[in-house]
Design a protein around this motif. Structure first.
Motif, mmCIF file in Angstrom:
data_model
loop_
_atom_site.group_PDB
_atom_site.id
_atom_site.type_symbol
_atom_site.label_atom_id
_atom_site.label_comp_id
_atom_site.label_asym_id
_atom_site.label_seq_id
_atom_site.Cartn_x
_atom_site.Cartn_y
_atom_site.Cartn_z
ATOM 1 N N LEU A 239 6.539 1.703 1.462
ATOM 2 C CA LEU A 239 5.529 0.721 1.062
ATOM 3 C C LEU A 239 4.992 0.073 2.329
ATOM 4 N N TYR A 240 3.685 0.192 2.546
ATOM 5 C CA TYR A 240 3.078 -0.351 3.751
ATOM 6 C C TYR A 240 2.495 -1.743 3.501
ATOM 7 N N GLU A 241 2.583 -2.570 4.529
ATOM 8 C CA GLU A 241 1.904 -3.871 4.555
ATOM 9 C C GLU A 241 2.118 -4.666 3.273
ATOM 10 N N GLY A 242 3.292 -5.277 3.139
ATOM 11 C CA GLY A 242 3.568 -6.110 1.972
ATOM 12 C C GLY A 242 2.447 -7.106 1.735
ATOM 13 N N GLN A 243 1.991 -7.196 0.503
ATOM 14 C CA GLN A 243 0.840 -8.022 0.174
ATOM 15 C C GLN A 243 1.117 -8.877 -1.053
ATOM 16 N N GLN A 244 0.292 -9.897 -1.213
ATOM 17 C CA GLN A 244 0.371 -10.729 -2.410
ATOM 18 C C GLN A 244 -1.026 -10.877 -2.992
ATOM 19 N N TYR A 245 -1.119 -10.766 -4.315
ATOM 20 C CA TYR A 245 -2.388 -10.950 -5.003
ATOM 21 C C TYR A 245 -2.562 -12.405 -5.393
ATOM 22 N N GLY A 246 -3.809 -12.862 -5.353
ATOM 23 C CA GLY A 246 -4.120 -14.217 -5.788
ATOM 24 C C GLY A 246 -5.385 -14.234 -6.622
ATOM 25 N N ILE A 247 -5.535 -15.260 -7.442
ATOM 26 C CA ILE A 247 -6.779 -15.475 -8.186
ATOM 27 C C ILE A 247 -7.775 -16.123 -7.222
ATOM 28 N N VAL A 248 -9.004 -15.638 -7.208
ATOM 29 C CA VAL A 248 -10.019 -16.099 -6.252
ATOM 30 C C VAL A 248 -10.946 -17.107 -6.913
ATOM 31 N N LEU A 249 -11.214 -18.195 -6.197
ATOM 32 C CA LEU A 249 -12.115 -19.235 -6.705
ATOM 33 C C LEU A 249 -13.119 -19.623 -5.624
ATOM 34 N N VAL A 250 -14.215 -20.225 -6.058
ATOM 35 C CA VAL A 250 -15.227 -20.707 -5.132
ATOM 36 C C VAL A 250 -14.594 -21.708 -4.173
ATOM 37 N N LYS A 251 -14.989 -21.664 -2.910
ATOM 38 C CA LYS A 251 -14.444 -22.568 -1.907
ATOM 39 C C LYS A 251 -14.624 -24.019 -2.344
ATOM 40 N N GLY A 252 -13.523 -24.761 -2.385
ATOM 41 C CA GLY A 252 -13.566 -26.158 -2.789
ATOM 42 C C GLY A 252 -13.577 -26.374 -4.283
ATOM 43 N N SER A 253 -13.306 -25.337 -5.059
ATOM 44 C CA SER A 253 -13.348 -25.443 -6.522
ATOM 45 C C SER A 253 -12.359 -26.467 -7.060
ATOM 46 N N GLU A 254 -12.812 -27.226 -8.062
ATOM 47 C CA GLU A 254 -11.948 -28.204 -8.717
ATOM 48 C C GLU A 254 -10.876 -27.536 -9.570
ATOM 49 N N TRP A 255 -11.001 -26.218 -9.777
ATOM 50 C CA TRP A 255 -10.077 -25.508 -10.657
ATOM 51 C C TRP A 255 -8.868 -24.927 -9.929
ATOM 52 N N VAL A 256 -8.820 -25.042 -8.616
ATOM 53 C CA VAL A 256 -7.679 -24.482 -7.873
ATOM 54 C C VAL A 256 -6.368 -25.113 -8.326
ATOM 55 N N GLU A 257 -6.326 -26.429 -8.388
ATOM 56 C CA GLU A 257 -5.092 -27.113 -8.784
ATOM 57 C C GLU A 257 -4.699 -26.818 -10.230
ATOM 58 N N PRO A 258 -5.632 -26.906 -11.209
ATOM 59 C CA PRO A 258 -5.259 -26.555 -12.583
ATOM 60 C C PRO A 258 -4.768 -25.115 -12.723
ATOM 61 N N LEU B 262 0.841 -1.194 0.000
ATOM 62 C CA LEU B 262 0.000 0.000 0.000
ATOM 63 C C LEU B 262 0.879 1.248 0.000
ATOM 64 N N ARG B 263 0.405 2.312 -0.683
ATOM 65 C CA ARG B 263 1.225 3.529 -0.799
ATOM 66 C C ARG B 263 0.351 4.775 -0.800
#
Length: 253
Positions: free
Chosen positions: A206-225, A116-117
């Motif tokens: 730079l405040y609070e180092g963060q990482q972005y991720g792709i969000v998926l439905v909980k338990g989605s079969e697509w997380v691994e792919p 954050l900045r």
């Protein structure tokens, strides 16, 4: 030609497997983003298509993971609820991975390091850190981690004003309705070098180092792919090519 019962069963299973693979490869997933988080996602006025760093990432991930994209847009604060309820399958919008969010949705492996900045008017030398915001009006974005950070660290000592879109908070700063903007570093930096050039500047650490991720439905079969696609992109240099296109070389060279 004669086949044994065992052979026929194997051929049948093989055929079912191929059909399942074909189905997975042709499946269309609803993907949502926030059109105001430049340069991660923004509307190309000529083509009417969403473009940006995140768009290049998700398109490459989809091709490798084996799904088609039905792209949708909405305000950022509605994205996590939309995935949580299953109204959409995937979201990508510079979304910070947090423990709280991970309770209700799944995240991919991190694909971008951020933080954050602060952004202030170009001629303002009175604000150089979060501490200098006391008694000031600070613009940020509804539903963002920057809003949470301001509330936790400033409380009632500053007037924290959340806006639905990035452009709204930047216009508040330039128009005099806000003394500063506090938001994700890459978006703030991009604005200071484009529409805000000569009118606004980034200040402080730079405040609070963060990482972005792709969000998926909980338990989605697509997380691994999705994770496998991201790993392969980093391994073969595709990720670096996309990063360089929008931000320059990841190594800073």
């Amino acid at each position: 030609m004669k086949y044994s019962l065992k052979s026929m069963l194997l051929l049948s299973c093989f055929g079912i497997g191929l059909a399942g693979m074909a189905h997975a490869q042709s499946e269309t997933l609803d993907v949502v983003t926030d059109p105001s988080f430049v340069p991660f996602e923004m509307m190309d006025q000529e083509s009417g298509e969403m473009v940006g760093f995140d768009m290049d990432i998700i398109n490459e991930v989809a091709e490798r993971a084996g799904f088609e994209i039905n792209m949708r847009t909405m305000d950022f604060n509605g994205i996590i609820p939309a995935v949580q309820t299953g109204n959409v399958d995937i979201a990508i919008a510079g979304i910070t991975i947090t423990d709280e969010r991970a309770k209700i949705v799944d995240f991919s492996s991190p694909y971008y390091d951020s933080g954050l900045r602060l952004l202030v008017n170009a001629n303002d030398d009175s604000i150089e850190s979060i501490e200098d915001l006391e008694g000031k009006t600070v613009a940020t974005k509804i539903g963002s981690t920057s809003f949470d950070y301001l509330q936790e660290n400033l409380g009632d000592s500053a007037e924290i004003t959340p806006y639905p879109g990035s452009s709204d908070m930047y216009m508040a700063l330039l128009g005099g309705s806000a003394d500063a903007v506090f938001y994700d570093a890459p978006n703030v930096g991009y604005f200071s070098q484009t529409q805000g050039k000569g009118r606004a500047k980034t200040v402080g650490e730079l405040y609070e180092g963060q990482q972005y991720g792709i969000v998926l439905v909980k338990g989605s079969e697509w997380v691994e792919p999705v994770n496998e696609a991201l790993a392969a992109m980093k391994e073969d240099g595709t990720y670096d090519e996309i990063h360089t296109k929008w931000f320059g070389s990841p190594s800073g060279e």
